[in-house]
Design a protein around this motif. Structure first.
Motif, mmCIF file in Angstrom:
data_model
loop_
_atom_site.group_PDB
_atom_site.id
_atom_site.type_symbol
_atom_site.label_atom_id
_atom_site.label_comp_id
_atom_site.label_asym_id
_atom_site.label_seq_id
_atom_site.Cartn_x
_atom_site.Cartn_y
_atom_site.Cartn_z
ATOM 1 N N PRO A 134 0.826 -1.224 0.000
ATOM 2 C CA PRO A 134 0.000 0.000 0.000
ATOM 3 C C PRO A 134 0.851 1.262 0.000
ATOM 4 O O PRO A 134 0.856 2.055 0.952
ATOM 5 C CB PRO A 134 -0.806 -0.149 1.294
ATOM 6 C CG PRO A 134 0.123 -0.896 2.212
ATOM 7 C CD PRO A 134 0.910 -1.842 1.325
ATOM 8 N N VAL A 135 1.564 1.465 -1.093
ATOM 9 C CA VAL A 135 2.494 2.588 -1.190
ATOM 10 C C VAL A 135 2.030 3.559 -2.263
ATOM 11 O O VAL A 135 1.205 3.234 -3.125
ATOM 12 C CB VAL A 135 3.919 2.090 -1.509
ATOM 13 C CG1 VAL A 135 4.421 1.176 -0.398
ATOM 14 C CG2 VAL A 135 3.960 1.352 -2.847
ATOM 15 N N ASN A 136 2.574 4.784 -2.185
ATOM 16 C CA ASN A 136 2.293 5.831 -3.166
ATOM 17 C C ASN A 136 0.786 5.990 -3.383
ATOM 18 O O ASN A 136 0.079 6.301 -2.448
ATOM 19 C CB ASN A 136 3.048 5.551 -4.456
ATOM 20 C CG ASN A 136 4.558 5.493 -4.224
ATOM 21 O OD1 ASN A 136 5.090 6.237 -3.389
ATOM 22 N ND2 ASN A 136 5.248 4.599 -4.906
ATOM 23 N N ASP A 137 0.287 5.777 -4.588
ATOM 24 C CA ASP A 137 -1.131 6.036 -4.833
ATOM 25 C C ASP A 137 -2.045 5.063 -4.096
ATOM 26 O O ASP A 137 -3.250 5.315 -3.973
ATOM 27 C CB ASP A 137 -1.435 5.977 -6.334
ATOM 28 C CG ASP A 137 -2.826 6.513 -6.656
ATOM 29 O OD1 ASP A 137 -3.113 7.667 -6.260
ATOM 30 O OD2 ASP A 137 -3.631 5.788 -7.265
ATOM 31 N N LEU A 138 -1.495 3.951 -3.599
ATOM 32 C CA LEU A 138 -2.317 2.995 -2.837
ATOM 33 C C LEU A 138 -2.367 3.331 -1.348
ATOM 34 O O LEU A 138 -3.048 2.644 -0.588
ATOM 35 C CB LEU A 138 -1.788 1.569 -3.026
ATOM 36 C CG LEU A 138 -1.900 0.997 -4.442
ATOM 37 C CD1 LEU A 138 -1.442 -0.462 -4.465
ATOM 38 C CD2 LEU A 138 -3.322 1.113 -4.976
ATOM 39 N N ARG A 139 -1.674 4.406 -0.945
ATOM 40 C CA ARG A 139 -1.779 4.849 0.447
ATOM 41 C C ARG A 139 -3.222 5.273 0.740
ATOM 42 O O ARG A 139 -3.864 5.939 -0.073
ATOM 43 C CB ARG A 139 -0.847 6.027 0.712
ATOM 44 C CG ARG A 139 0.621 5.676 0.776
ATOM 45 C CD ARG A 139 1.479 6.941 0.849
ATOM 46 N NE ARG A 139 2.900 6.626 1.029
ATOM 47 C CZ ARG A 139 3.893 7.477 0.782
ATOM 48 N NH1 ARG A 139 3.624 8.702 0.331
ATOM 49 N NH2 ARG A 139 5.157 7.109 0.961
ATOM 50 N N TRP A 140 -3.704 4.884 1.918
ATOM 51 C CA TRP A 140 -5.053 5.246 2.379
ATOM 52 C C TRP A 140 -6.140 4.826 1.383
ATOM 53 O O TRP A 140 -7.134 5.518 1.170
ATOM 54 C CB TRP A 140 -5.154 6.742 2.692
ATOM 55 C CG TRP A 140 -4.180 7.126 3.755
ATOM 56 C CD1 TRP A 140 -4.202 6.773 5.071
ATOM 57 C CD2 TRP A 140 -2.986 7.903 3.572
ATOM 58 N NE1 TRP A 140 -3.106 7.290 5.718
ATOM 59 C CE2 TRP A 140 -2.348 7.985 4.830
ATOM 60 C CE3 TRP A 140 -2.410 8.547 2.470
ATOM 61 C CZ2 TRP A 140 -1.165 8.678 5.013
ATOM 62 C CZ3 TRP A 140 -1.230 9.237 2.652
ATOM 63 C CH2 TRP A 140 -0.614 9.287 3.912
ATOM 64 N N ARG A 141 -5.909 3.686 0.768
ATOM 65 C CA ARG A 141 -6.936 3.065 -0.068
ATOM 66 C C ARG A 141 -7.167 1.640 0.427
ATOM 67 O O ARG A 141 -6.349 1.080 1.158
ATOM 68 C CB ARG A 141 -6.526 3.051 -1.543
ATOM 69 C CG ARG A 141 -6.327 4.437 -2.146
ATOM 70 C CD ARG A 141 -6.252 4.365 -3.665
ATOM 71 N NE ARG A 141 -5.839 5.629 -4.256
ATOM 72 C CZ ARG A 141 -6.643 6.672 -4.464
ATOM 73 N NH1 ARG A 141 -7.926 6.606 -4.118
ATOM 74 N NH2 ARG A 141 -6.182 7.783 -5.026
#
Length: 525
Positions: free
Chosen positions: A58-65
């Motif tokens: 869950p990094v970069n654009d997948l943070r808080w998703r």
């Protein structure tokens, strides 16, 4: 044991030779996104598969998703002999070695000789740590396997913590996922449904278990989605379930944390705040989360599950009181001295009840630091239920009992009282080794400090492991040479060295629990 293993291996060879599909599982298991090779310990009789990714990092654009499950990339041949990186804890200003955002791993432990068609029951453990710390490392299944009358598969998971897993706010609601850490847990449960059969497990017999925040997690999973388990688990266990302060995602409290976090991360000047956060250096995000903790010197846990309006649409007390929970067997309990020592770790002297200058106000500020909407008027009413003279005129002992009951002890009472199926409640009480928060884990995951245990302690530990594992394998806790459990939640089982027996929950405790739960709107629980 050795002859049994040899016999199973011979049978597997024969079945394979004649075209049968059944076989003994070895250290290598092929899934559709990678082949994972674990480690076999013949002395323990366990094959360990560690650090298997259950979702995309869950990094970069997948943070808080929401977690991306199953993993979208083929990983090839992967060593699963060592644990993966742990999730980043909140109380750190930089990312330490061994920690990473890429931490969504599951560990699978199977008995040596497990057959591919054994369809063993599955127990999955969720670690504690206040939703801000902890990992799946340090909870080995060895003693549990040895004590269990029936074989089972033991798994454990990791989930995003603190600011990475439990950041709130209306902006994140509009462009992301709230309670990402709980959604991670749900993804790991979906992983079991899809893949545990490859390890000889039965996806239809999954029991969830945790301690502290992990027990709180299982509690939230029981009430999530309006009590719909989606078929992901059939029973739930919890040691010291944590009743967290749960304001709404768009409340002033949560929006304030979001604003402070954004500013501390250096993204408050950006037009697209979330884009900035998703592009930020992970060390800046770690430091920003730690800054939020420092800015609240009376609060132990600043990041925790929140009322998101979708996955968690009702707070725990309301859900259990009105029956919005999964109709499954429940097994929850607490320790005698749950509230001990928490206040001692608070840096603000006006909320630290161990201070020599502690007063009634100190106790109030300690409790308000954990439940910020608690009013002084309500606190004064609570004092009538906890007269100082009952605690040797010690403000510290008084505050301990109040906090221990409102956060942990009364939560176990509430959960078991609300169960729609069988309910099993316990109280761990060990005067010799201590009964503080987390002390019961010594029985379930023995460590070097177990050397201090005497014969009565060891007999208690064995009975506890038998109780816990039999619930996971058969739905009812049973132990040799120990009393039969009531399936009503009250009376509860007193787990005491040299004296395990059923005890009634007193009218006084019931009254105190009713008081705290009657404050569900005020203190957001």
């Amino acid at each position: 044991m050795l002859l049994s293993l040899l016999w199973k291996s011979l049978l597997a060879f024969c079945f394979s030779a004649f075209g049968a599909s059944s076989f003994v599982i070895n250290t290598t298991v092929a899934l559709d996104y990678g082949t994972f090779t674990g480690l076999q310990d013949d002395d323990a009789g366990i094959i360990y598969f560690r650090g298997i990714p259950y979702a995309d990092p869950p990094v970069n654009d997948l943070r808080w998703r929401a977690p991306v499950f199953p993993p979208s990339n083929y990983l090839g041949d992967v060593s699963a002999a060592e644990f993966g990186n742990v999730c980043i804890e909140t109380a750190t200003s930089t990312v330490p070695s061994g920690a990473s955002e890429d931490c969504l791993f599951i560990n699978v432990n199977i008995p040596v000789g497990t057959n591919s068609d054994d369809k063993l029951p599955v127990l999955i453990y969720i670690h504690g740590g206040g939703f801000q710390s902890g990992s799946s490392i340090g909870f080995p299944p060895n003693a549990l396997f040895q004590s269990s009358a029936k074989p089972f598969i033991y798994t454990s998971l990791q989930y995003r913590l603190g600011q990475f897993g439990f950041l709130g706010g209306s902006q994140l609601k509009a462009n992301g996922a709230l309670n990402a850490g709980l959604l991670d847990q749900r993804a790991a449960l979906r992983w079991l449904q899809k893949y545990i059969s490859h390890f000889g497990g039965d996806s239809g017999r999954v029991t969830i278990w945790g301690e502290s925040a992990g027990a709180g997690s299982t509690m939230f999973q029981v009430v999530a989605n309006g009590g719909d388990t989606e078929g992901l688990f059939v029973a739930a266990m919890g040691d010291s379930p944590s009743m967290t302060f749960m304001p709404a995602y768009d409340s002033e409290y949560i929006e304030g944390i979001f604003t402070d976090f954004v500013a501390d991360a250096g993204c408050d000047k950006d037009e697209d705040v979330l884009a900035c956060l998703r592009e930020a250096d992970v060390n800046d995000l770690a430091a920003a989360g730690n800054d939020v903790l420092v800015s609240k010197p009376t609060t132990i846990f600043s990041f925790a599950p929140i009322l998101d309006g979708t996955f968690i649409s009702k707070r725990a007390v309301e859900a259990f009181q009105d029956g919005t929970l999964a109709p499954i067997p429940l097994f929850y309990g607490s320790n005698t001295n749950e509230g001990a020592h928490w206040s001692a770790n608070i840096p603000a002297p006006w909320a630290n009840t161990t201070s020599s200058n502690a007063t009634e106000d100190t106790v109030y500020f300690f409790l308000q630091g954990q439940y910020s909407t608690l009013t002084n008027e309500t606190f004064i009413k609570a004092l009538e239920l906890y007269p100082l003279t009952d605690y040797n005129n010690s403000y510290d002992l008084q505050g301990q009992q109040m906090y221990g009951e409102m956060r942990y002890i009364c939560t176990a009472v509430l959960i078991n009282k609300a169960a729609k199926r069988s309910a099993f409640q316990y109280r761990y009480d060990n005067p010799h080794l201590g009964s503080n928060h987390g002390a019961d884990l010594e029985a379930l995951f023995p460590s070097s400090s177990s050397s201090e245990a005497n014969a009565d302690d060891l007999a208690l530990f064995e009975a506890m492991r038998e109780y816990w594992t039999s619930f996971a394998t058969g739905g009812t806790p049973v132990a040799r040479e120990a009393p039969e459990w009531s399936g009503t939640g009250d009376p509860r089982m007193l787990l005491h060295p040299g004296g395990i027996h059923l005890e009634n929950i007193t009218d006084a405790l019931s009254a105190r629990c009713d008081f705290w739960h009657g404050l569900k709107e005020e203190i957001k629980i």
